[in-house]
Each structure stands twice: as C-alpha cells, then as structure tokens.
Motif scaffolding. Structure first.
Motif, PDB file in Angstrom:
ATOM      1  N   THR A  86      30.906  13.575  98.670  1.00 12.47           N
ATOM      2  CA  THR A  86      30.820  15.035  98.551  1.00 12.47           C
ATOM      3  C   THR A  86      31.993  15.723  99.235  1.00 12.47           C
ATOM      4  O   THR A  86      32.602  16.652  98.688  1.00 12.47           O
ATOM      5  CB  THR A  86      29.500  15.528  99.164  1.00 12.47           C
ATOM      6  OG1 THR A  86      28.410  14.898  98.495  1.00 12.47           O
ATOM      7  CG2 THR A  86      29.373  17.037  99.035  1.00 12.47           C
ATOM      8  N   LEU A  87      32.338  15.263 100.443  1.00 17.42           N
ATOM      9  CA  LEU A  87      33.427  15.910 101.186  1.00 17.42           C
ATOM     10  C   LEU A  87      34.774  15.711 100.514  1.00 17.42           C
ATOM     11  O   LEU A  87      35.622  16.614 100.538  1.00 17.42           O
ATOM     12  CB  LEU A  87      33.460  15.374 102.614  1.00 17.42           C
ATOM     13  CG  LEU A  87      32.277  15.795 103.497  1.00 17.42           C
ATOM     14  CD1 LEU A  87      32.433  15.230 104.898  1.00 17.42           C
ATOM     15  CD2 LEU A  87      32.145  17.309 103.548  1.00 17.42           C
ATOM     16  N   LEU A  88      34.977  14.547  99.895  1.00 16.73           N
ATOM     17  CA  LEU A  88      36.243  14.331  99.184  1.00 16.73           C
ATOM     18  C   LEU A  88      36.370  15.318  98.026  1.00 16.73           C
ATOM     19  O   LEU A  88      37.444  15.909  97.808  1.00 16.73           O
ATOM     20  CB  LEU A  88      36.327  12.892  98.670  1.00 16.73           C
ATOM     21  CG  LEU A  88      37.602  12.524  97.909  1.00 16.73           C
ATOM     22  CD1 LEU A  88      38.854  12.791  98.749  1.00 16.73           C
ATOM     23  CD2 LEU A  88      37.559  11.058  97.460  1.00 16.73           C
ATOM     24  N   GLU A  89      35.298  15.552  97.295  1.00 13.59           N
ATOM     25  CA  GLU A  89      35.328  16.509  96.193  1.00 13.59           C
ATOM     26  C   GLU A  89      35.535  17.934  96.706  1.00 13.59           C
ATOM     27  O   GLU A  89      36.257  18.730  96.094  1.00 13.59           O
ATOM     28  CB  GLU A  89      34.040  16.408  95.376  1.00 13.59           C
ATOM     29  CG  GLU A  89      33.895  15.097  94.621  1.00 13.59           C
ATOM     30  CD  GLU A  89      32.650  15.063  93.753  1.00 13.59           C
ATOM     31  OE1 GLU A  89      31.964  16.100  93.666  1.00 13.59           O
ATOM     32  OE2 GLU A  89      32.367  14.006  93.166  1.00 13.59           O
ATOM     33  N   LEU A  90      34.897  18.262  97.833  1.00  8.60           N
ATOM     34  CA  LEU A  90      35.067  19.599  98.398  1.00  8.60           C
ATOM     35  C   LEU A  90      36.504  19.824  98.853  1.00  8.60           C
ATOM     36  O   LEU A  90      37.074  20.893  98.627  1.00  8.60           O
ATOM     37  CB  LEU A  90      34.095  19.801  99.563  1.00  8.60           C
ATOM     38  CG  LEU A  90      32.620  19.966  99.187  1.00  8.60           C
ATOM     39  CD1 LEU A  90      31.757  20.043 100.446  1.00  8.60           C
ATOM     40  CD2 LEU A  90      32.416  21.214  98.333  1.00  8.60           C
ATOM     41  N   HIS A  91      37.091  18.828  99.515  1.00 11.03           N
ATOM     42  CA  HIS A  91      38.484  18.952  99.939  1.00 11.03           C
ATOM     43  C   HIS A  91      39.401  19.129  98.727  1.00 11.03           C
ATOM     44  O   HIS A  91      40.333  19.944  98.752  1.00 11.03           O
ATOM     45  CB  HIS A  91      38.908  17.712 100.729  1.00 11.03           C
ATOM     46  CG  HIS A  91      38.526  17.762 102.177  1.00 11.03           C
ATOM     47  ND1 HIS A  91      39.152  18.591 103.088  1.00 11.03           N
ATOM     48  CD2 HIS A  91      37.577  17.088 102.883  1.00 11.03           C
ATOM     49  CE1 HIS A  91      38.619  18.428 104.289  1.00 11.03           C
ATOM     50  NE2 HIS A  91      37.656  17.520 104.193  1.00 11.03           N
ATOM     51  N   ALA A  92      39.148  18.368  97.678  1.00 13.63           N
ATOM     52  CA  ALA A  92      40.002  18.432  96.490  1.00 13.63           C
ATOM     53  C   ALA A  92      39.896  19.784  95.785  1.00 13.63           C
ATOM     54  O   ALA A  92      40.854  20.242  95.155  1.00 13.63           O
ATOM     55  CB  ALA A  92      39.628  17.309  95.523  1.00 13.63           C
ATOM     56  N   SER A  93      38.740  20.427  95.908  1.00 15.94           N
ATOM     57  CA  SER A  93      38.546  21.726  95.248  1.00 15.94           C
ATOM     58  C   SER A  93      38.877  22.896  96.154  1.00 15.94           C
ATOM     59  O   SER A  93      38.718  24.060  95.756  1.00 15.94           O
ATOM     60  CB  SER A  93      37.093  21.849  94.766  1.00 15.94           C
ATOM     61  OG  SER A  93      36.199  21.803  95.858  1.00 15.94           O
ATOM     62  N   GLY A  94      39.330  22.600  97.391  1.00 20.18           N
ATOM     63  CA  GLY A  94      39.671  23.659  98.323  1.00 20.18           C
ATOM     64  C   GLY A  94      38.475  24.367  98.921  1.00 20.18           C
ATOM     65  O   GLY A  94      38.582  25.501  99.382  1.00 20.18           O
ATOM     66  N   MET A  95      37.325  23.691  98.923  1.00 19.37           N
ATOM     67  CA  MET A  95      36.086  24.313  99.412  1.00 19.37           C
ATOM     68  C   MET A  95      35.513  23.556 100.600  1.00 19.37           C
ATOM     69  O   MET A  95      34.302  23.527 100.809  1.00 19.37           O
ATOM     70  CB  MET A  95      35.047  24.357  98.286  1.00 19.37           C
ATOM     71  CG  MET A  95      35.448  25.191  97.093  1.00 19.37           C
ATOM     72  SD  MET A  95      34.244  25.099  95.748  1.00 19.37           S
ATOM     73  CE  MET A  95      32.780  25.740  96.557  1.00 19.37           C
ATOM     74  N   SER A  96      36.371  22.963 101.416  1.00 15.97           N
ATOM     75  CA  SER A  96      35.877  22.162 102.529  1.00 15.97           C
ATOM     76  C   SER A  96      35.163  23.000 103.579  1.00 15.97           C
ATOM     77  O   SER A  96      34.382  22.485 104.378  1.00 15.97           O
ATOM     78  CB  SER A  96      37.029  21.393 103.190  1.00 15.97           C
ATOM     79  OG  SER A  96      38.048  22.294 103.610  1.00 15.97           O
ATOM     80  N   GLY A  97      35.407  24.326 103.575  1.00 16.80           N
ATOM     81  CA  GLY A  97      34.747  25.196 104.541  1.00 16.80           C
ATOM     82  C   GLY A  97      33.502  25.871 104.003  1.00 16.80           C
ATOM     83  O   GLY A  97      33.069  26.891 104.535  1.00 16.80           O
ATOM     84  N   VAL A  98      32.908  25.301 102.975  1.00 19.99           N
ATOM     85  CA  VAL A  98      31.734  25.903 102.336  1.00 19.99           C
ATOM     86  C   VAL A  98      30.573  26.007 103.328  1.00 19.99           C
ATOM     87  O   VAL A  98      30.404  25.175 104.218  1.00 19.99           O
ATOM     88  CB  VAL A  98      31.319  25.069 101.105  1.00 19.99           C
ATOM     89  CG1 VAL A  98      30.819  23.691 101.528  1.00 19.99           C
ATOM     90  CG2 VAL A  98      30.248  25.777 100.292  1.00 19.99           C
ATOM     91  N   GLU A  99      29.781  27.073 103.176  1.00 23.42           N
ATOM     92  CA  GLU A  99      28.584  27.229 103.997  1.00 23.42           C
ATOM     93  C   GLU A  99      27.421  26.517 103.302  1.00 23.42           C
ATOM     94  O   GLU A  99      27.097  26.808 102.145  1.00 23.42           O
ATOM     95  CB  GLU A  99      28.249  28.706 104.193  1.00 23.42           C
ATOM     96  CG  GLU A  99      29.268  29.456 105.051  1.00 23.42           C
ATOM     97  CD  GLU A  99      28.815  30.868 105.351  1.00 23.42           C
ATOM     98  OE1 GLU A  99      27.613  31.164 105.176  1.00 23.42           O
ATOM     99  OE2 GLU A  99      29.663  31.675 105.757  1.00 23.42           O
ATOM    100  N   TRP A 100      26.781  25.606 104.006  1.00 18.73           N
ATOM    101  CA  TRP A 100      25.714  24.790 103.431  1.00 18.73           C
ATOM    102  C   TRP A 100      24.388  25.538 103.480  1.00 18.73           C
ATOM    103  O   TRP A 100      24.051  26.178 104.472  1.00 18.73           O
ATOM    104  CB  TRP A 100      25.570  23.484 104.205  1.00 18.73           C
ATOM    105  CG  TRP A 100      26.790  22.636 104.227  1.00 18.73           C
ATOM    106  CD1 TRP A 100      27.840  22.716 105.096  1.00 18.73           C
ATOM    107  CD2 TRP A 100      27.106  21.550 103.335  1.00 18.73           C
ATOM    108  NE1 TRP A 100      28.771  21.769 104.803  1.00 18.73           N
ATOM    109  CE2 TRP A 100      28.359  21.045 103.729  1.00 18.73           C
ATOM    110  CE3 TRP A 100      26.446  20.982 102.252  1.00 18.73           C
ATOM    111  CZ2 TRP A 100      28.964  19.978 103.081  1.00 18.73           C
ATOM    112  CZ3 TRP A 100      27.046  19.922 101.588  1.00 18.73           C
ATOM    113  CH2 TRP A 100      28.287  19.425 101.994  1.00 18.73           C
ATOM    114  N   LEU A 101      23.617  25.419 102.403  1.00 13.64           N
ATOM    115  CA  LEU A 101      22.255  25.958 102.415  1.00 13.64           C
ATOM    116  C   LEU A 101      21.401  25.167 103.405  1.00 13.64           C
ATOM    117  O   LEU A 101      20.654  25.733 104.198  1.00 13.64           O
ATOM    118  CB  LEU A 101      21.648  25.880 101.009  1.00 13.64           C
ATOM    119  CG  LEU A 101      20.240  26.469 100.862  1.00 13.64           C
ATOM    120  CD1 LEU A 101      20.240  27.953 101.188  1.00 13.64           C
ATOM    121  CD2 LEU A 101      19.706  26.227  99.445  1.00 13.64           C
TER     122      LEU A 101
END
Length: 211
Positions: free
Chosen positions: A124-139
């Motif tokens: 999941t984190l690899l995909e978030l980093h690749a999409s520029g969303m590594s700082g997303v707020e988690w539900l």
C-alpha cells in the motif's frame, strides 16, 4: 444433494463471475451454497432460509518468517456471526445453526481486528508514494511501527530512495500485482537474464509455507 435433488454450488471470490451468478441467482430448484465469508457482504440471495455457520473465517495476515501475505483460519467475531445469521432472514423468516456453543460465541471478541492492523503495509505504501499521496490521512490509522517497518523494507528493496521518492526499480516493481518482495525478485531476475526462473520462485514463495 443428489438424493434430495438439490443443486450444490460453491461461492467464493476466486470463482468466475458466471459461477458466482449461479449461486446467487433465483432458482426453482433448492440449493445448498457452500460459501466463504464473501457471503457476509451486502448481497441478498433470495430464497435462503437456513444458514449453517462453522464459526470460522479465513483471515488475511502476513508471515513473520517470510514477510509475505498469508491467510489463517480463525474463529469469527460475534459481529460476523450476527452478519452470517442475517443471510437467512433477508426476505422471509429463516434459521441459523451455529456449529459451536453459546458459551464459545459469547467469549469471542465483538469485532474483527481491522485489516490495516493485521497485514504488511509495504504494498500500500509503495502505491501511495508512487501516486504522491504518502501523506494521506487514514480513516483507520495504521500503527506507526508498522508504517516504519514497511518504509524500511521498501528502502532496503531499492524501491524507495532515502528521501522517500520512488526509484526506477520501485516503478518497475509496481508493474507486477505482487508483494514488493516478490516483485523485487522478478525485477532482479529480469536484470540477470533469468526471468523464467525468477517467475517460478516468486510463484512458489507466494503460494504456501515452503517449510
């Protein structure tokens, strides 16, 4: 089933859509549906009047010794048992038969542990980093130590640079629908000209506990 002229149908997520449709479609012939916990979803199967609940569920986790995704068979929660019983009462009165005692049921946890607290976060984190969303707020926030462990793994695999950006190797890894450990194996096997051998090894380590 043959003695009582019943249709015996499986229902699980790996079945082709047509086979899943056979299990949930209306029928004039009585059916026995052998299902995984996919039947706990919001899908209403008309005509179900009885549910036999094993009290077990296959839960997604990851193997500590290999770091790869795995599943284990565990007891369901009370919430899951209630959800299963509800399959028998969607459209008319029904019956739920639990293959375990009331005391066993009452001693179980109220809810399952959320998946984000059970599985490896590296994919999941690899995909978030690749999409520029590594700082997303988690539900439902993951554990900080689990996030740190996943980030460390991705860096060791060469998928992330020291500043958290995705490397060329990491982007190549994302082309494979696999855990980053397996994807890294494939990328390295390709680089060394032994792609066929790498694919076999990646499939083997992802299939079951080789011990």
């Amino acid at each position: 089933a043959s003695e009582h002229d019943l249709s015996l149908l499986p229902l699980h997520g790996d079945l082709p859509p047509a086979e899943q449709d056979r299990a949930v479609a209306a029928s004039t012939r009585r059916k026995v549906i052998l299902s995984t916990n996919v039947a706990e979803s919001s899908v209403t199967i008309d005509g179900i009047v009885a549910v036999i609940d094993s009290g077990l569920v296959r839960v997604a986790r990851h193997a500590a010794w290999s770091g790869l995704p795995t599943t284990s068979i565990e007891k369901t929660s009370r919430a899951s048992a209630t959800q299963r019983a509800g399959r028998a009462g969607r459209t008319r009165a029904g019956r739920a038969i639990r293959l375990y005692t009331r005391a066993d049921h009452d001693a179980r946890p109220e809810h399952e542990v959320p998946e984000i607290l059970r599985v490896d976060l590296a994919p999941t984190l690899l995909e978030l980093h690749a999409s520029g969303m590594s700082g997303v707020e988690w539900l439902s926030p993951p554990r900080p130590d689990a996030v740190a462990a996943a980030e460390t793994l991705l860096t060791r695999l060469g998928a992330l640079a020291a500043d958290g950006t995705v490397t060329d190797v990491g982007r190549r890894m994302l082309a494979f629908p696999l855990h980053p450990r397996q994807a890294r194996l494939l990328v390295e096997a390709e680089r060394r000209g032994v792609g066929d051998e790498g694919r076999v090894l990646a499939a083997l380590v992802g299939e079951r506990d080789l011990r």
